[in-house]
Design an enzyme around this catalytic site. Structure first.
Site, PDB file in Angstrom:
ATOM      1  N   GLU A 233       4.044  -7.010  -7.852  1.00 24.42           N
ATOM      2  CA  GLU A 233       2.784  -7.135  -8.575  1.00 24.42           C
ATOM      3  C   GLU A 233       2.981  -7.012 -10.087  1.00 24.42           C
ATOM      4  O   GLU A 233       2.237  -7.621 -10.866  1.00 24.42           O
ATOM      5  CB  GLU A 233       1.796  -6.110  -8.033  1.00 24.42           C
ATOM      6  CG  GLU A 233       1.384  -6.460  -6.609  1.00 24.42           C
ATOM      7  CD  GLU A 233       0.632  -5.370  -5.883  1.00 24.42           C
ATOM      8  OE1 GLU A 233      -0.405  -5.679  -5.268  1.00 24.42           O
ATOM      9  OE2 GLU A 233       1.073  -4.206  -5.927  1.00 24.42           O
TER      10      GLU A 233
ATOM     11  N   GLU B  83       3.136  -3.168   2.197  1.00 27.87           N
ATOM     12  CA  GLU B  83       2.044  -2.188   2.334  1.00 27.87           C
ATOM     13  C   GLU B  83       1.446  -2.169   3.736  1.00 27.87           C
ATOM     14  O   GLU B  83       1.053  -1.104   4.235  1.00 27.87           O
ATOM     15  CB  GLU B  83       0.941  -2.485   1.306  1.00 27.87           C
ATOM     16  CG  GLU B  83       1.284  -2.107  -0.117  1.00 27.87           C
ATOM     17  CD  GLU B  83       1.977  -3.222  -0.878  1.00 27.87           C
ATOM     18  OE1 GLU B  83       2.047  -3.144  -2.110  1.00 27.87           O
ATOM     19  OE2 GLU B  83       2.456  -4.183  -0.219  1.00 27.87           O
TER      20      GLU B  83
END
Length: 258
Positions: free
Chosen positions: A113, A133
């Site tokens: 990210e 995640e």
């Protein structure tokens, strides 16, 4: 700067390094805040025109140190600790200056990210990526759910976001996450070279390009509506006038940001 983030200036380029190699550069809550302060300092320094994000040690980052970070997030603490600039450009202002990311080794979760929030990404052939995640009971909250789809298309992004599978540098290139793949150990040098190239351009023009390109991702009509007025204003700048003179004299313009 001592600590988990290093700072090195090379002319108009600032290198920002992740520096917790003994823990695979996994981010503690304090390290998140330190990176936000480093981005804020970069944005505020008038001599710096471009940043390079890189990492020390054998890998870019293992992501979050969840044992440290999860309790703070559950308590509602700010991940930017009040810094004006958020390196992910989600919880505070996005860096107004261009960022080139240099990736090597494993790059997990919020490391991807960070790359998606950068403007140009160089990875070497050792790089591998995974947005894991979903295997930890949470989901990406640093921008991957929107920016990965913008970069490579919704279904291409879901292939990796929903499975947590690992992908390599070439696959990242095909996805649009990475713009250049280089030989092992060459990512930082190439990223610095690109940052120096960016820094040689007119700073006002670079800033306007970033502003327009980013706005077009969220509000294309507003970005189109602003084009003419913004470029007309830039034509009155000292840099634009210097560029015309340099062109006529077959010289290379030197820009001051005015």
């Amino acid at each position: 700067m001592a600590g988990t983030i290093t700072i090195e200036d090379r002319g108009h380029v600032r290198l920002i390094g992740l520096n917790r190699p003994e823990k695979r550069n996994a981010f503690t809550f304090d390290m998140l805040a330190e990176l936000a302060r480093a981005y804020t300092d970069l944005a505020d320094d008038p001599n710096i025109r471009c940043g390079v994000l890189h990492a020390h040690g054998p890998m870019f980052t293992a992501g979050l140190d969840l044992a440290d970070v999860a309790p703070r997030i559950m308590a509602g603490d700010s991940i930017t600790a009040g810094a004006r600039i958020d390196p992910w450009g989600l919880y505070a202002e996005r860096c107004p200056k261009p960022i080139v990311a240099a990736i090597h080794g494993k790059c997990l979760t919020l490391g991807i990210e960070l790359a998606l929030a950068a403007d140009v990404v160089v990875a070497d052939e050792t790089a591998s990526f995974a947005q894991i995640e979903v295997s930890r009971g949470i989901f990406p909250f640093g921008g991957a759910t929107s920016r990965m789809a913008q970069a490579g298309g919704y279904q291409n992004a879901m292939r990796w976001l929903l499975t947590g599978d690992e992908f390599d540098a070439q696959q990242a290139r095909e996805l649009g996450l990475v713009q250049e793949v280089v030989a092992p150990g060459q990512a930082l040098d190439r990223a610095v070279a690109l940052a120096e190239r960016i820094s040689a351009q007119a700073p006002l023009g670079v800033a306007a390009t970033l502003k327009s390109a980013r706005l077009s991702q969220t509000d294309p009509e507003a970005a189109k509506a602003a084009l003419y007025d913004d470029v007309r204003a830039l034509m009155n700048s000292e840099d634009a006038q210097a560029a015309v003179v340099a062109f006529m004299n077959r010289q290379t313009a030197v820009f001051t940001g005015r």
